[in-house]
Design an enzyme around this catalytic site. Sequence first.
Site, PDB file in Angstrom:
ATOM      1  N   ALA A  84     -33.746  -3.514 -30.920  1.00 32.78           N
ATOM      2  CA  ALA A  84     -32.847  -2.990 -29.894  1.00 32.78           C
ATOM      3  C   ALA A  84     -32.206  -1.679 -30.321  1.00 32.78           C
ATOM      4  O   ALA A  84     -31.941  -0.813 -29.483  1.00 32.78           O
ATOM      5  CB  ALA A  84     -31.771  -4.028 -29.563  1.00 32.78           C
TER       6      ALA A  84
ATOM      7  N   GLN B  93     -27.503  -9.130 -25.782  1.00 35.41           N
ATOM      8  CA  GLN B  93     -26.727 -10.374 -25.865  1.00 35.41           C
ATOM      9  C   GLN B  93     -26.755 -11.162 -24.560  1.00 35.41           C
ATOM     10  O   GLN B  93     -26.129 -12.225 -24.469  1.00 35.41           O
ATOM     11  CB  GLN B  93     -25.277 -10.049 -26.240  1.00 35.41           C
TER      12      GLN B  93
ATOM     13  N   SER C  96     -33.757  -7.443 -27.695  1.00 31.51           N
ATOM     14  CA  SER C  96     -34.532  -7.813 -28.873  1.00 31.51           C
ATOM     15  C   SER C  96     -34.620  -9.333 -28.970  1.00 31.51           C
ATOM     16  O   SER C  96     -33.605 -10.019 -28.816  1.00 31.51           O
ATOM     17  CB  SER C  96     -33.873  -7.246 -30.139  1.00 31.51           C
TER      18      SER C  96
ATOM     19  N   HIS D 144     -34.898 -11.416 -31.397  1.00 36.30           N
ATOM     20  CA  HIS D 144     -34.286 -12.159 -32.506  1.00 36.30           C
ATOM     21  C   HIS D 144     -32.908 -12.704 -32.120  1.00 36.30           C
ATOM     22  O   HIS D 144     -32.311 -13.490 -32.858  1.00 36.30           O
ATOM     23  CB  HIS D 144     -34.196 -11.291 -33.769  1.00 36.30           C
TER      24      HIS D 144
ATOM     25  N   THR E 165     -49.252   1.603 -34.047  1.00 39.30           N
ATOM     26  CA  THR E 165     -50.197   0.540 -33.740  1.00 39.30           C
ATOM     27  C   THR E 165     -49.478  -0.712 -33.249  1.00 39.30           C
ATOM     28  O   THR E 165     -48.577  -1.220 -33.930  1.00 39.30           O
ATOM     29  CB  THR E 165     -51.025   0.171 -34.993  1.00 39.30           C
TER      30      THR E 165
ATOM     31  N   CYS F 111     -23.340  -5.146 -37.208  1.00 44.61           N
ATOM     32  CA  CYS F 111     -23.753  -3.760 -37.393  1.00 44.61           C
ATOM     33  C   CYS F 111     -22.576  -2.817 -37.637  1.00 44.61           C
ATOM     34  O   CYS F 111     -22.769  -1.625 -37.870  1.00 44.61           O
ATOM     35  CB  CYS F 111     -24.547  -3.278 -36.177  1.00 44.61           C
TER      36      CYS F 111
END
Length: 377
Positions: free
Chosen positions: A69, A178, A196, A198, A234, A320
């Site tokens: 993200a 979130q 994202s 995760h 890739t 973060c």
Amino acid sequence: MIYLDYAANTPIDKEVLDYYYEISQKYYGNPNSVHKIGRAAKEIIDKATENIAKNFGVSKEEIIYTSGATESNNMVIKGICERYKNNGKHIIVSSLEHNSIIASATVMQDKGFDVDLVPVNKEGLIDIEELKKLIRKDTILVSIVSVDSEIGLVQPIEEIAKFLRDYPNIHFHTDATQAVGKVKIDYSDVDLITFSPHKFYGVNGIGVLIKKKNTNLIPIISGGKSTTVYRSGTPVTPLIASVDKALDIALTNQENRYNYVLELNKRIINHLKKYDYIHINNTDKSIPFTINFSIRGIHSKDFAKMLEEKDIYISTKTSCCPENTPSKLVYALTKDKSLAATSLRVSLSHLTTNEEINSFLNTFDECIEELKKDGKI
């Protein structure tokens, strides 16, 4: 061990991990290769992308894969600014954004762009009237988080998107990291969406940017062939396939998980309210997965350390953010520096058990008693 930091990262769902392993073993060819093994890998990617796109009501050509993200948010802010700078150099972001948004906006500000922060009201929602006042003729981007990472406030994305349709030169972005898998939001009128997996029991190392056809951007990574011209590199077949699997599981179980976590949330909130010196920072607009509170006079890091010593893991703010700094998001909501410096975040999951909550609350009380004996409360 009791883990209550699911907003920072979630364990990979076993079904997702097994699928990741299966794809890794069966479809190991480079999807850019023209031979049969490469084509088989590309088919897996195409199928996964179609499924992801269907869940958001977009075409597969509108899906861009990134490393996470943070990269997706950087691509939006920097890519839109560079692409449309001839139309204007003014962008608007909320005061509740993730650091990847704020930092990217700061970079563009250093390049000559004007950046305005739109405030939130007492409920923690974007003040739409203030947002309207900030819009200028040279505004090219508005970025408003769907659900912030610390207080869990659900923003009126659909309402904002609706009125922004009257401004054809403005591109509307939301960081939905979130929100996906937790709350239902209609993104039909949103130009750019980032998230994202995760955060909803998927694999780390991949992010998604949905870029609608009416919006373009300048890539920040150039080079090798990928699934789109907007982000080179890739394609990693098992990562992309695992996004599809994690998203499908999260959306299928979203309502049940929400209702389960809501009951856990009520137990914790009711328990915390018995302490006069604890301030609940959440509002009625917060999702139940995130509980944010402050213990007046006790630095958040110190209390989190006390719990860690008893094998309970919570956070002081989004993972973060720099250490030893007050919560910018709590301050944006409360305008109280002491609350921002003492805020703690408990983030819940469908994996959280009632037994774990019992242990957490009992241990919480023990820590409070220790602080009382030491004269700190």
